[in-house]
Scaffold this motif. Structure first.
Motif, PDB file in Angstrom:
ATOM      1  N   LEU A  99      10.412  43.072   5.450  1.00 34.67           N
ATOM      2  CA  LEU A  99      10.289  44.521   5.614  1.00 34.67           C
ATOM      3  C   LEU A  99       9.041  45.035   4.896  1.00 34.67           C
ATOM      4  N   ALA A 144       5.734  46.649   6.770  1.00 32.88           N
ATOM      5  CA  ALA A 144       5.271  47.976   6.347  1.00 32.88           C
ATOM      6  C   ALA A 144       3.784  47.918   5.993  1.00 32.88           C
ATOM      7  N   TRP A 150       5.526  48.784  14.154  1.00 32.25           N
ATOM      8  CA  TRP A 150       6.392  49.970  14.085  1.00 32.25           C
ATOM      9  C   TRP A 150       7.777  49.663  14.641  1.00 32.25           C
ATOM     10  N   LEU A 192       9.560  47.479  12.151  1.00 33.41           N
ATOM     11  CA  LEU A 192       9.886  48.266  10.962  1.00 33.41           C
ATOM     12  C   LEU A 192      11.125  49.118  11.207  1.00 33.41           C
ATOM     13  N   CYS A 242      14.692  48.348   9.445  1.00 31.17           N
ATOM     14  CA  CYS A 242      15.241  49.369   8.535  1.00 31.17           C
ATOM     15  C   CYS A 242      16.703  49.628   8.873  1.00 31.17           C
ATOM     16  N   ASP A 264      11.274  53.844   7.027  1.00 38.68           N
ATOM     17  CA  ASP A 264      10.174  54.049   7.981  1.00 38.68           C
ATOM     18  C   ASP A 264       9.557  55.438   7.828  1.00 38.68           C
TER      19      ASP A 264
END
Length: 167
Positions: free
Chosen positions: A53, A57, A70, A73, A77, A86
């Motif tokens: 993660l 990011a 994206w 992510l 999450c 995010d």
């Protein structure tokens, strides 16, 4: 080429060598978001979820237009029970790159809960203040208004001069 070697080791099931090779690629090109994305994906698939993660990011921070990062992510999450991480990353982008419309649009995209719609619209308005003819921003804003049943507001958004005679 190094990333391809890493992928080959991963396909063979040798996680250690796969990770070693992609980390070499990152040392050679520390600003390449795809290398970080690949490392994060590798880590995720092999159970290093929290570290994955953080790496994904970082990839987003390097390139706010990196769609794979994206997508990963946001889904990671959710899987890790960190639904606001995010949004935190998107807010960091807006602080680091306040004059880039794409930062504000990514923040709006992340603000996807019903109670966040007005905040998302504010972020879109900031993007439009930077790039007044950004059609995708108008579409996103109109869509948000529609999601709340604000159809007159959506039509108002779409009636902007940015669309010219096309609306």
């Amino acid at each position: 080429v190094i990333r391809e070697l890493s992928e080959a080791y991963d396909k063979k099931g040798d996680l250690d060598l796969a990770r070693e090779e992609i980390e070499k690629a990152i040392k050679l090109d520390p600003r390449n978001p795809v290398n970080f994305g690949y490392l994060a994906d590798l880590m995720w698939r092999h159970g290093d979820r929290d570290e994955a993660l953080e790496k994904i990011a970082h990839a987003v921070r390097l390139d706010p237009d990196y769609d794979f990062a994206w997508s990963a992510l946001r889904s990671w999450c959710e899987a890790l029970g960190k639904p606001d991480f995010d949004v935190e990353v998107a807010n960091e982008l807006c602080k680091d790159r306040p004059d880039e419309a794409r930062s504000w649009l990514k923040l709006a995209f992340c603000l996807d809960q019903p109670h966040q719609v007005d905040e998302a619209i504010e972020a879109i308005d900031k993007a439009l203040a930077i790039e007044p003819f950004l059609i995708s921003a108008y579409n996103q804003k109109a869509s948000l208004h529609c999601s709340l049943g604000r159809f007159d507001k959506a039509r108002e958004v779409l009636a902007t001069d940015a669309f010219g005679d096309n609306y």
